[in-house]
Design an enzyme around this catalytic site. Structure first.
Site, PDB file in Angstrom:
ATOM      1  N   THR A 226       0.836  -1.198   0.000  1.00 26.47           N
ATOM      2  CA  THR A 226       0.000   0.000   0.000  1.00 26.47           C
ATOM      3  C   THR A 226       0.867   1.243   0.000  1.00 26.47           C
ATOM      4  OG1 THR A 226      -0.095   0.230   2.397  1.00 26.47           O
ATOM      5  CG2 THR A 226      -1.768  -1.179   1.381  1.00 26.47           C
ATOM      6  N   CYS A 227       0.231   2.371  -0.199  1.00 22.08           N
ATOM      7  CA  CYS A 227       0.952   3.657  -0.166  1.00 22.08           C
ATOM      8  C   CYS A 227       0.353   4.532   0.929  1.00 22.08           C
ATOM      9  CB  CYS A 227       0.885   4.338  -1.529  1.00 22.08           C
ATOM     10  SG  CYS A 227      -0.786   4.676  -2.080  1.00 22.08           S
ATOM     11  N   THR A 228       0.136   3.933   2.091  1.00 24.16           N
ATOM     12  CA  THR A 228      -0.458   4.654   3.202  1.00 24.16           C
ATOM     13  C   THR A 228       0.277   4.312   4.490  1.00 24.16           C
ATOM     14  OG1 THR A 228      -2.509   5.049   4.436  1.00 24.16           O
ATOM     15  CG2 THR A 228      -2.157   2.824   3.632  1.00 24.16           C
TER      16      THR A 228
END
Length: 100
Positions: free
Chosen positions: A36-38
């Site tokens: 993810t990119c969180t």
């Protein structure tokens, strides 16, 4: 536009639907990488925990990355199947979740 708590929850649900699709398409013995990119723990460790709890055929694998090696047990993630001797041998693997 500001992100609301409701938006954050929708992101979690959308990821569960995407993961479910990926698991359904995975070949027996295949590998699924979840990324993810969180920094939201519900979208990261929370999704992986949900997937491991929902799909008993999944297992969490150790991984290496640019920030070092991450092992089972990091961030509170452990493979509940490890003590049972189960391995990833069905049409699902690594991280997935049922569509909510």
């Amino acid at each position: 536009m500001d992100t609301t708590p409701a938006d954050l929850e929708e992101f979690v649900l959308a990821q569960r639907r995407l993961l479910w699709s990926a698991v359904m398409l995975l070949k027996p013995g295949g590998e699924l990488v979840f990324s993810t990119c969180t920094v939201n723990p519900r979208e990261n460790e929370g999704q992986v925990r949900f997937a491991l709890d929902t799909y008993p055929c999944l297992r969490l694998a150790d991984s290496a990355g640019p920030r070092g090696n991450f092992r089972l047990g990091d961030f509170g993630l452990v493979d509940p199947n490890a003590s049972k001797g189960n391995t990833k041998d069905s049409a699902a693997a690594a991280a997935a979740a049922a569509a909510a």
